[in-house]
Scaffold this motif. Structure first.
Motif, PDB file in Angstrom:
ATOM      1  N   ILE A  64       0.830  -1.204   0.000  1.00  0.00           N
ATOM      2  CA  ILE A  64       0.000   0.000   0.000  1.00  0.00           C
ATOM      3  C   ILE A  64       0.865   1.256   0.000  1.00  0.00           C
ATOM      4  O   ILE A  64       2.051   1.220   0.322  1.00  0.00           O
ATOM      5  N   THR A  65       0.228   2.363  -0.347  1.00  0.00           N
ATOM      6  CA  THR A  65       0.837   3.679  -0.218  1.00  0.00           C
ATOM      7  C   THR A  65       0.596   4.200   1.190  1.00  0.00           C
ATOM      8  O   THR A  65      -0.196   3.633   1.953  1.00  0.00           O
ATOM      9  N   ARG A  66       1.215   5.323   1.533  1.00  0.00           N
ATOM     10  CA  ARG A  66       1.035   5.838   2.895  1.00  0.00           C
ATOM     11  C   ARG A  66      -0.365   6.380   3.130  1.00  0.00           C
ATOM     12  O   ARG A  66      -0.784   6.574   4.276  1.00  0.00           O
ATOM     13  N   ASP A  67      -1.134   6.631   2.038  1.00  0.00           N
ATOM     14  CA  ASP A  67      -2.542   7.018   2.223  1.00  0.00           C
ATOM     15  C   ASP A  67      -3.473   5.814   2.062  1.00  0.00           C
ATOM     16  O   ASP A  67      -4.659   5.956   1.799  1.00  0.00           O
ATOM     17  N   ALA A  68      -2.889   4.605   2.230  1.00  0.00           N
ATOM     18  CA  ALA A  68      -3.643   3.348   2.336  1.00  0.00           C
ATOM     19  C   ALA A  68      -4.306   2.897   1.036  1.00  0.00           C
ATOM     20  O   ALA A  68      -5.246   2.104   1.067  1.00  0.00           O
ATOM     21  N   ARG A  69      -3.829   3.356  -0.098  1.00  0.00           N
ATOM     22  CA  ARG A  69      -4.283   2.813  -1.376  1.00  0.00           C
ATOM     23  C   ARG A  69      -3.392   1.646  -1.763  1.00  0.00           C
ATOM     24  O   ARG A  69      -2.179   1.654  -1.512  1.00  0.00           O
ATOM     25  N   HIS A  70      -3.992   0.629  -2.378  1.00  0.00           N
ATOM     26  CA  HIS A  70      -3.159  -0.491  -2.800  1.00  0.00           C
ATOM     27  C   HIS A  70      -2.379  -0.114  -4.046  1.00  0.00           C
ATOM     28  O   HIS A  70      -2.897   0.517  -4.961  1.00  0.00           O
ATOM     29  N   ILE A  71      -1.111  -0.536  -4.087  1.00  0.00           N
ATOM     30  CA  ILE A  71      -0.254  -0.141  -5.203  1.00  0.00           C
ATOM     31  C   ILE A  71      -0.728  -0.723  -6.534  1.00  0.00           C
ATOM     32  O   ILE A  71      -0.485  -0.130  -7.588  1.00  0.00           O
ATOM     33  N   VAL A  72      -1.404  -1.857  -6.518  1.00  0.00           N
ATOM     34  CA  VAL A  72      -1.939  -2.412  -7.769  1.00  0.00           C
ATOM     35  C   VAL A  72      -3.003  -1.475  -8.338  1.00  0.00           C
ATOM     36  O   VAL A  72      -3.036  -1.200  -9.547  1.00  0.00           O
ATOM     37  N   ASP A  73      -3.871  -0.958  -7.468  1.00  0.00           N
ATOM     38  CA  ASP A  73      -4.887  -0.009  -7.928  1.00  0.00           C
ATOM     39  C   ASP A  73      -4.229   1.273  -8.458  1.00  0.00           C
ATOM     40  O   ASP A  73      -4.654   1.827  -9.481  1.00  0.00           O
ATOM     41  N   VAL A  74      -3.188   1.718  -7.773  1.00  0.00           N
ATOM     42  CA  VAL A  74      -2.487   2.933  -8.192  1.00  0.00           C
ATOM     43  C   VAL A  74      -1.804   2.724  -9.533  1.00  0.00           C
ATOM     44  O   VAL A  74      -1.922   3.555 -10.455  1.00  0.00           O
ATOM     45  N   MET A  75      -1.086   1.626  -9.678  1.00  0.00           N
ATOM     46  CA  MET A  75      -0.349   1.362 -10.916  1.00  0.00           C
ATOM     47  C   MET A  75      -1.295   1.115 -12.086  1.00  0.00           C
ATOM     48  O   MET A  75      -1.046   1.548 -13.215  1.00  0.00           O
ATOM     49  N   HIS A  76      -2.386   0.414 -11.822  1.00  0.00           N
ATOM     50  CA  HIS A  76      -3.338   0.111 -12.886  1.00  0.00           C
ATOM     51  C   HIS A  76      -3.936   1.383 -13.466  1.00  0.00           C
ATOM     52  O   HIS A  76      -4.236   1.444 -14.670  1.00  0.00           O
ATOM     53  N   ALA A  77      -4.100   2.405 -12.633  1.00  0.00           N
ATOM     54  CA  ALA A  77      -4.709   3.663 -13.073  1.00  0.00           C
ATOM     55  C   ALA A  77      -3.696   4.635 -13.685  1.00  0.00           C
ATOM     56  O   ALA A  77      -4.087   5.701 -14.174  1.00  0.00           O
ATOM     57  N   ASP A  78      -2.423   4.293 -13.667  1.00  0.00           N
ATOM     58  CA  ASP A  78      -1.366   5.200 -14.114  1.00  0.00           C
ATOM     59  C   ASP A  78      -0.880   4.789 -15.504  1.00  0.00           C
ATOM     60  O   ASP A  78      -0.383   3.677 -15.689  1.00  0.00           O
ATOM     61  N   THR A  79      -0.995   5.688 -16.458  1.00  0.00           N
ATOM     62  CA  THR A  79      -0.625   5.375 -17.841  1.00  0.00           C
ATOM     63  C   THR A  79       0.881   5.280 -18.046  1.00  0.00           C
ATOM     64  O   THR A  79       1.336   4.828 -19.102  1.00  0.00           O
TER      65      THR A  79
END
Length: 414
Positions: A64-79
């Motif tokens: 997770i990130t420090r704001d508690a988002r999962h990194i898979v969700d973050v990476m999936h949304a990043d082009t």
């Protein structure tokens, strides 16, 4: 030690002196530059390390990130990054499985990404999964707890070996060792006792981060090195406990609810190898230990040893699952009052020695699981022969010193 082979390392930076108590740790974290995980540094750099690559990531709820988002969700949304697969370890990618379980193969509802199951897979079978996934680079980002028998570091090992067999790059995103990286402690595994709770000769509490372990595995233990790159943290010092990180704690597994659990785990997990409860099925696993027929004499005997940094309270509890499910049993609760002085492995041995001394019902698990956990027959046979805590601990010092010398080469932080 074999000559150093290939490893590409992103240099870590850190400053200031870390905390030795919860209060001072919080104050220190405020005074110095905040810790940044390997993932945070990778993302800040625009994922350049993965540029042009189809990436698959080995992770679980701790990624997770420090704001508690999962990194898979973050990476999936990043082009800027092309994430095409997820690989789940024991307990699963989203963490729905109990000990000894996994989630199997499925498509993640949140992202649509294919999730592959790595649990209990290794060698060519795991390499075939990496090949079938179509990824170019395998990324690893899981929070470890610092103990040899915690299976995620052997998932790392197996995935590195499989990536080499499949011709893939391997990238490790570093996270803190929550119980510090100050020292390696405890017995070193003997190869004839290798299993998924210990593949290679590593000490019981290794005192390393996953990036450091990856470097050690690649140079010392893997038959062929994998093309390895590590993204280190900034702002972490070896003396830091987890609360100095400023990161939220996500249980890496269902029975690792808090950093305090991790603090005692490398010692009290040894009770998995006995007929006593290690506290599974309670809100304090590995801090509560006990069995039917155990009474106040155990806590008294343990306290008489005056072990540094820890006290023991007579305790009674009723596990909701696992050993003694639904029965009220007696035992101890481990209370660490000075975590900088506390030695979890020595404490675990002392508790085994005193439990056997004061409770006539004490027994090892019939499959001698204790030998897998400690890495040899020595702890079990010495305790059976009447050895005290000091004698048992003395028995592994020579091999521990050799591991410490080897370990030193691969450390990335001060």
């Amino acid at each position: 030690m074999r000559p150093s082979r290939r490893a590409v390392i992103t240099t870590a930076t850190a400053a200031a002196v870390s905390a030795t108590s919860t209060a001072s740790a919080a104050s220190t974290a405020q005074r110095r530059r905040p810790l940044r995980t390997g993932f945070e540094r990778l993302a800040q750099d625009g994922y350049s390390l993965l540029d042009g690559q189809k990436a698959g990531i080995v992770t679980n709820p701790t990624g997770i990130t420090r704001d508690a988002r999962h990194i898979v969700d973050v990476m999936h949304a990043d082009t800027r990054v092309r994430l095409t697969a997820v690989f789940g370890p024991e307990h699963g990618f989203r963490g729905t499985a109990q000990a000894g379980g996994s989630e199997g193969r499925y498509d993640d509802p949140a992202t649509g990404l294919p999730v592959y199951d790595t649990y209990l897979k290794s060698g060519r079978a795991l390499a075939d999964i990496f090949t079938a996934s179509g990824v170019d680079t395998v990324v690893f980002d899981i929070q470890d707890v610092g103990a040899r028998f915690y299976t995620y570091i052997w998932t790392l090992y197996d995935c590195m070996e499989a990536a080499q067999l499949a011709g893939k790059r391997f990238v490790v995103l570093d996270r803190p060792n929550p119980v510090t990286g100050r020292a390696a402690l405890g017995p070193v595994l003997h190869k004839e006792f290798a299993s998924f709770v210990g593949r290679e000769p590593v000490s019981q509490a290794h005192g390393m981060t996953v990036a450091e372990l990856a470097r050690l595995f690649n140079e010392e233990f893997l038959t062929e090195a994998v093309p390895l790159e590590t993204v280190t943290m900034s702002g972490w010092r070896r003396s830091d406990f987890y609360d100095a990180s400023g990161l939220p704690w996500v249980p890496p597994s269902p029975n690792m609810p808090t950093p305090e659990t991790a603090l005692v785990y490398s010692g009290t997990c040894l009770f998995e190898g006995t007929n006593l409860s290690e506290g599974r099925g309670t809100t304090r696993p590995f801090e509560l230990l006990g069995a039917e027929g155990v009474d106040r004499r155990w806590a008294a005997a343990a306290n008489e040893l005056a072990l540094p940094g820890v006290r023991f309270r007579e305790a009674y509890f009723a596990p909701t699952f696992s050993k003694f499910q639904g029965k009220t049993i007696g035992g101890v609760q481990v209370h660490v009052h000075d975590r900088a002085a506390f030695d979890p492995v020595r404490t675990g041995i002392a508790l085994l020695v005193t439990a056997k001394r004061v409770w006539s019902g004490f027994a090892w698990r019939p499959d001698h699981w204790i030998d897998k956990l400690t890495g040899s027959t020595r702890v079990r046979t010495m305790i059976d022969a009447g050895a005290d805590t000091d004698e048992v601990v003395a028995g592994w010092q020579e091999e521990l010193a050799a591991f410490r010398r080897m370990r030193r080469t691969y450390l990335l932080y001060r």
